[in-house]
Motif scaffolding. Structure first.
Motif, short mmCIF file in Angstrom:
data_model
loop_
_atom_site.label_atom_id
_atom_site.label_comp_id
_atom_site.label_asym_id
_atom_site.label_seq_id
_atom_site.Cartn_x
_atom_site.Cartn_y
_atom_site.Cartn_z
N VAL A 51 0.83 -1.21 0.00
CA VAL A 51 0.00 0.00 0.00
C VAL A 51 0.86 1.26 0.00
O VAL A 51 0.60 2.20 -0.73
N SER A 52 1.91 1.26 0.81
CA SER A 52 2.81 2.42 0.91
C SER A 52 4.17 1.92 1.42
O SER A 52 4.31 0.76 1.75
N ALA A 53 5.13 2.82 1.50
CA ALA A 53 6.46 2.44 1.99
C ALA A 53 6.41 1.93 3.42
O ALA A 53 7.09 0.97 3.78
N GLU A 54 5.59 2.56 4.27
CA GLU A 54 5.51 2.11 5.67
C GLU A 54 4.58 0.92 5.86
O GLU A 54 4.65 0.22 6.85
N ASN A 55 3.71 0.66 4.92
CA ASN A 55 2.81 -0.51 4.95
C ASN A 55 3.05 -1.37 3.71
O ASN A 55 2.13 -1.61 2.93
N LEU A 60 -4.12 -11.33 2.02
CA LEU A 60 -5.16 -11.92 1.20
C LEU A 60 -5.78 -13.10 1.93
O LEU A 60 -5.08 -13.86 2.60
N GLU A 61 -7.07 -13.27 1.78
CA GLU A 61 -7.73 -14.48 2.29
C GLU A 61 -8.09 -15.33 1.08
O GLU A 61 -8.62 -14.83 0.09
N LEU A 62 -7.79 -16.63 1.16
CA LEU A 62 -8.07 -17.52 0.04
C LEU A 62 -8.44 -18.90 0.54
O LEU A 62 -8.20 -19.25 1.70
N VAL A 116 -9.16 -9.35 -0.53
CA VAL A 116 -8.08 -8.49 -0.03
C VAL A 116 -8.51 -8.02 1.35
O VAL A 116 -9.60 -7.51 1.55
N ILE A 117 -7.64 -8.24 2.34
CA ILE A 117 -7.96 -7.89 3.73
C ILE A 117 -7.59 -6.42 3.96
O ILE A 117 -6.44 -6.02 3.72
N PRO A 118 -8.55 -5.61 4.42
CA PRO A 118 -8.26 -4.19 4.65
C PRO A 118 -7.26 -3.97 5.77
O PRO A 118 -7.14 -4.78 6.69
#
Length: 161
Positions: A51-55, A60-62, A116-118
């Motif tokens: 998502v970003s450099a820090e995250n 994922l759930e499958l 996709v897990i928030p």
């Protein structure tokens, strides 16, 4: 193996590791597991962007069985490619290049539906804190040792599990 433990699992993708996570409700007799795989042990080429450099992670759930089935076709693969795609729904697309009898290759593709897990739920999927073990067992290679001979005194039997 994961498919035998739980119907669904979480796949955590980070720049250097893949984690398979099971977090069933322990109160209901469920199973919890944290499996960590170093990407360099499995992939010659590995690219991911979170998502970003820090995250810099993806959760994922499958369905475990779907992933297991797709990876079974890759046992004798020449190449394996795993990508996040969106084909009317989010997917983990597993493309397997197989050699045929005529020395040409064919591509087998599996699209595994995922969720996709928030980010707000990531805190529930962190590596568990595990206490230091009470006993460490170190085994030499199986070819050197034919059996393990354990003798327990009466006092030790009360404390061994």
């Amino acid at each position: 193996m994961i498919a035998k433990l739980a119907k669904t699992c979480t796949l955590r993708i980070s720049p250097d590791k893949l984690n398979f996570i099971l977090c069933d409700k322990l109160a209901n007799g469920g199973v919890s597991m944290w499996c960590e795989l170093e990407q360099e042990n499995f992939f010659n080429e590995y690219q991911m962007e979170g998502v970003s450099a820090e995250n810099n992670e993806i959760y994922l759930e499958l369905t475990s069985e779907n992933l297991s089935r797709a990876l079974k076709t890759a046992q004798n693969a020449r190449a394996l490619k795993i990508k996040l795609t969106n084909k009317h729904f989010p997917c983990l697309t597993v493309s397997v290049e197989l050699l045929s009898m005529s020395s040409s290759s064919r591509i087998v593709t599996h699209d595994i539906p995922i969720k996709v897990i928030p980010r707000k739920l990531w805190k529930d999927l962190q590596e568990p804190v595990v206490p230091d073990p009470d006993v460490d067992l170190i085994f030499s290679s199986a070819s050197q040792e034919r059996y393990l001979d354990v003798h327990k005194s009466q006092e030790e039997r009360n404390f061994m599990v």
